[in-house]
Design an enzyme around this catalytic site. Sequence first.
Site, PDB file in Angstrom:
ATOM      1  N   ARG A  36       0.821  -1.214   0.000  1.00  8.74           N
ATOM      2  CA  ARG A  36       0.000   0.000   0.000  1.00  8.74           C
ATOM      3  C   ARG A  36       0.856   1.266   0.000  1.00  8.74           C
ATOM      4  NH1 ARG A  36      -5.183  -1.814   3.804  1.00  8.74           N
ATOM      5  NH2 ARG A  36      -6.356  -2.725   2.063  1.00  8.74           N
ATOM      6  N   LYS A 197     -20.045 -17.777   1.180  1.00 11.03           N
ATOM      7  CA  LYS A 197     -21.415 -17.492   1.587  1.00 11.03           C
ATOM      8  C   LYS A 197     -22.209 -16.673   0.576  1.00 11.03           C
ATOM      9  CE  LYS A 197     -20.376 -17.485   6.560  1.00 11.03           C
ATOM     10  NZ  LYS A 197     -20.452 -16.684   7.807  1.00 11.03           N
ATOM     11  N   GLY A 354     -10.094  -9.321  -1.260  1.00  9.29           N
ATOM     12  CA  GLY A 354      -8.937  -9.899  -0.583  1.00  9.29           C
ATOM     13  C   GLY A 354      -8.625 -11.329  -0.982  1.00  9.29           C
ATOM     14  N   GLY A 377     -13.501  -3.980   0.603  1.00 12.75           N
ATOM     15  CA  GLY A 377     -14.891  -3.579   0.789  1.00 12.75           C
ATOM     16  C   GLY A 377     -15.383  -2.580  -0.233  1.00 12.75           C
TER      17      GLY A 377
END
Length: 396
Positions: A36, A197, A354, A377
């Site tokens: 990053r 999920k 991720g 996200g």
Amino acid sequence: MSFRNLETAELKGKRALVRVDFNVPMDDGRVTDDTRLRAALPTIHFLSEKGAKVVLLAHFDRPKGKRVPEMSLRPIVEPLSKLIEQPVAWADDCVGPEARKVVMGLEDGGVALLENLRYHAGEEANDGKFAQELASLGDLYVDDAFSASHRAHASTEAITHFLPAYPGLAMQLELEALDAALGNPQRPVLGIVGGSKVSTKLDLLMNLVTKLDKLAIGGGMANTFLYAQGHDVGASYCEKDLAETAREIIRTAGRNNCKLFLPLDIVVAEKMVPGAPARVRGLGEVDEDERILDAGPETVARLKRAMDNSATLIWNGPLGVFEMPPFDKGTVEAARHAAERAKAGKLVAVAGGGDTVAALNAAGVTGEFTFVSTAGGAFLEWMEGKTLPGVAALQI
């Protein structure tokens, strides 16, 4: 969307407040992965070379408005200085006298890093007064942290009400890549959505089946779709209470002419452990003590053919338990095929999330995709069709 262009801004002698994502992995006060930091280098170098005074704003972890010594950005100063090959001035706060003294002491082209924004409760509260304090330190604002753009915080949203705002070079690249994948893509567009999920990706799936030409569903969430179609999934992870939701997604895909690809065959094992004996099963052939842990060879072959017949690919989530051989085979084989197509200029391949980045790294192909987002996200919410406050705030 239209944004100001940083390359047209008057920068010499100006104080540029640059929002970056320095929420990096650390161990005992040392940065263990500088990815990053490196992502911010093009914007830092550009501003510095143009004679701007570069003031870096960032958060680290979740101190929730308190000064937590273990969550200081101070350990980033040294590795960042080495990367940009010049000293980085440090301020022990991001507002107030200490911050102002450091910022005002910068020479043209100088770089400073201010302390953790989240030491102040006003940051996450998107407090206008706190944002105004931040803004008073600069002449212009540059957002180079797409990964933080899904939150309306003072340093990503409120600050834009007080300063002319620009996307940084990394942010600009991300926005262009995302537009090429879902905004104005070359068609046909194929999506791959994996992971465990369905419940965490309901909004994503519902949005994609209205936007894409083809959508392949893999990973543990595919088990729920197979169960919804009446197939026995044995001891596999499966959200059986979402069977009707899965059927509604299938119906929505049909109404929107989105071709849905569910597994044709699967790889199973009795135990989810590295090197476990794995078997290929057809649908409906899973024993009660077997778990579905990867996509089968027929499923992967069909997915590769779908890539061959697509102009754009957008990928989020692995096809199986990629961290654990031999259940990584489906994800790795599909990723390498997508990379080959992208490298040959035959496919615009955009991936993010991720687990997805980790899977592409495991396959050794991250650098061969057209674009790989590390935003997590923010990438997921963008795929869900949601407005990202930090992006919307930059629009003119």
